[in-house]
Structures are given as C-alpha cells and as structure tokens.
Design an enzyme around this catalytic site. Sequence first.
Site, PDB file in Angstrom:
ATOM      1  N   ASP A 454       0.859  -1.174   0.000  1.00 13.20           N
ATOM      2  CA  ASP A 454       0.000   0.000   0.000  1.00 13.20           C
ATOM      3  C   ASP A 454       0.903   1.233   0.000  1.00 13.20           C
ATOM      4  OD1 ASP A 454      -1.745   2.094   0.550  1.00 13.20           O
ATOM      5  OD2 ASP A 454      -2.948   0.944   1.975  1.00 13.20           O
ATOM      6  N   HIS A 455       0.853   2.000  -1.101  1.00 13.50           N
ATOM      7  CA  HIS A 455       1.761   3.142  -1.228  1.00 13.50           C
ATOM      8  C   HIS A 455       1.430   4.260  -0.238  1.00 13.50           C
ATOM      9  CE1 HIS A 455       5.093   4.890  -3.223  1.00 13.50           C
ATOM     10  NE2 HIS A 455       4.906   4.286  -4.386  1.00 13.50           N
ATOM     11  N   ARG A 456       0.308   4.142   0.456  1.00 12.81           N
ATOM     12  CA  ARG A 456      -0.019   5.147   1.463  1.00 12.81           C
ATOM     13  C   ARG A 456       0.801   4.976   2.734  1.00 12.81           C
ATOM     14  NH1 ARG A 456      -6.368   4.127   1.898  1.00 12.81           N
ATOM     15  NH2 ARG A 456      -5.481   2.020   2.038  1.00 12.81           N
TER      16      ARG A 456
END
Length: 484
Positions: A454-456
């Site tokens: 998850d790039h968040r």
Amino acid sequence: MAQVLEFKLPDLGEGLTEATIVSWLVSVGDVVAVDQPVVEVETAKAMVEVPCPYGGVVTARFGDEGTELPVGAALLTVAVGAEGAGAAAGGAAPAAAAPVQNGAAGEKSGASGNVLVGYGTSAAPARRRRVRPAVATGGAVPERREPPRAGSAAVPTAVPAAEPVAGPVAVISPLVRRLAREHGLDLSRLTGSGRDGLILRSDVERAVTERSATPTATTVPATPATPATPATPATPATPATPVTPTAPNAPQGHRTPLRGIRGTIADKLSRSRTEIPDATCWVDADATELLLARAAMNAATGPSAGPKISVLALLARICTAALARYPELNATVDTARREIVRLDEVHLGFAAQTERGLVVPVVRDAHTRGAESLSAEFARLTDKARTGTLTPAELTGGTFTLNNYGVFGVDGSTPIINHPEAAMLGVGRIAAKPWVHGGELAVRQVVQLSLTFDHRVCDGGTAGGFLRYVADCVEQPAVLLRTL
C-alpha cells in the site's frame, strides 16, 4: 403444557449476514439437549455446527439442505416441557403452541442462552414478535405451521404451477422473494419442493433456468381475448417479450451466483483494488543455500532432532524478521480518520487453495514463533482449510499475508493485497536456472519474490529495503541468525 420456542439463525460474527444449510443433524420429533448441535451451516468463511440453546422436542425445521438463510431467519422450533418430551416418546408431535422468539423465554425454559459455541453466550433480551408486512409478489406472509399431529389430515402440497395460488404463497425466505422479483417470476405459479410445499431458492433458480432454455416462452401465459376486448387480436409477428434478464443476444452460458465464499472473495478483492493504491516490486533470489539449510535441519538426528521444517515456515520466519526491521508494512489505514495504524503483533496470513475456493488462514502471533512452531501451525490450519472446518477467528485478523503461488508451478505474480492489510509477499516456484555464482555461471535454485504494498503506508525505499532483506536471507540464511 409444552411451550414452543423458535430458534433463529444466530449472528455468526465477523460481519456475516447469511449462511447455507449444509446438513441437518436432527429431525422433527427428535429430543435435543441444551447446546446440542442441530444443523451444520456454511458461511462465507467456514462450516459451523450451530447448537440450539433450548432442550426439548423438535417440532419443525425451516429450510432444506442447500437453502441460504439470512441471520435472524427461523431454523427450527422446539417444544420445551415434560408434555413435549412425552409426546415425542409416544411417537406423536407435541401440542402446538405459539412459537416464542429466541431468548424470550430463555430463563424460564432453562435454556443456556448460547447462540453459537464460542460466539456470544449471553441470552438475548426478550422482544415482542414482529409481524412482517404483506409482500407484493405473494401477499401476506403465512404463519409457520407445525407438523401434523398423529392421525390428523395431511397438509396439502403446493398447487401445480399451471394454477396460480389464491392468497398467501408458501415462502419464508426474503431472499427467495427478492430472487423471484429480480427475475420477474410469479411465485404463485411455482410448485415448492420444500416441506409442506415451501418454495425454496432452488425452485426459483430451476424456474429461471428452464425459462432461459426456452427464450421464446413468456413468463405469464397469454390470456385469451375476452368479449370486452375483441378488437385487439394477438399479432403473430410480434410475440410478447419474456420478462427475463437474458435478452436474445445475451450470453447463454452457465451462470454461477457470486455468493458464499466466492462472493466474499470477490467483494474483498474488489474493495482492495478500489481502495488501496498498490504498487509491486520484485526480485530474483538464489534459494540454493536456503534449501540446503532446510535439508540439514530435517536430516538432524539425536536429541536435537525435531519435526520436519517446511520451506513455507522458513519463509514465514524470514518475513517476521523483515517486518521487525520494516514495521511500516505491518500496518493498516484508517480511512475514516486518515491515519496509518502501525500494529504491534504480526498475525501472518497464508493463502491456501481448497475445493471451496481460496482461503487465508491466519497464524496468530507469528513473530513469537520459531520455525518448528510455524511448521506445525501451517500444517494444522492447512488441514482444517481442506476439510472446511476453519473457524471465523482463524480466518480473520491478519496483518500481513504470505502467498506461495509457486505450488501452482508459476514463476511470478502481482498479488492483490488482502484488505485491510498493507502488504503481501508473493513467492514463485523454486526452479533450477542458470545463475552467476562466485563469478561463474552455474545451475542454481532460483525463486522470484514479489511484494505488493500500500503506497499510502510507505514509499518505494521502504518496500525495496524489506524485499531486499528477505532476498538476502533466502540467499544467505546465516544473515537471519543476526536477528535471532
């Protein structure tokens, strides 16, 4: 005087809203004890034996095997009291009485209050019975009938399909009514295959299938012209259009409803791809030394010898060590509060393919386990997954997932994150390939590792560092000794 209590499908937890009856464990007339399992149901997560909180005589069952029921729908009724038990012993059904909702007479009847072993054991509060309103397709919902007493007249079966039923239709499940409404079926024209002519979901699906096989047939038979309307003859060139979702040009292949575990998988994967901005990185690693280390562990003899260690257990141990170094990936995102929640414990999920579909059992507190403990837990959960006996608790709560798709003979993949987790490590097959080792070309055991994250929760530097550490431990297992 026996009191008839109605037992409804309890809330099975974990957000489950429906279940399918797999098999009945009791029959009408059987005497059941408090907390005795009475039916086996299949949810979107597992198969569960449901115990009845009342002790007495079973007077009615609602739903055949294969019927899907929503939480709160009636499962069976039980006559509680000496008279009911005596009637069962004599071969006759107990005296009929107004069914009482779950928990309404729990204390008076001596019921345990349990709705499911391991799930909420407190008795439900007493509530008044609600009367369901009439439904457009079938009129008012009929009262449930008890089985006929010994010597009484038999209950008539459902009216043949050619003659509409006048008055209420024998339908209990709101899902059956909704399915019929979606397909434009008149329930009064169906013949129910359930007890006392009860119309089941399978009856509706069968009617839809039969109508699809003859697309020129209309749902409602043509009504002959009456003297009041003689000037409008039917036009042969324009037959009535069937009330059906399958148009002439629509695909006529086999249709499988997305429900149960298949529906849950579809919902979860769709939510993951919709909500999580994922990215994937991968690397090839030389797993020759890892396989040699495993062979040495399993070849050990004497007091130091222990149970066999699996490759999956070694990879899991490497994962937990990597997550200790890169805890950003052992996290979830609270979208409502726009916060990243970094988790303290590692509950490691692993993908397991079964006849019922893909499931992800969870090894609790994997960060506290060694290779032997991980091997044993993987074996235990895999066996339960294959037999369909995993509990909802064993299928939820994961914080990171390990997906060994190499068992299917494929080299690589881009895993879809198991929502609401933040990452998944995919492992391809370990195969002999040409590899530069020690400055020379050699044949080595090579594996592709892929990390979807998850790039968040982190950027590529963190994800790359995690994956590189995993690859280093695979290529040089001694690196892992530094963290032990």
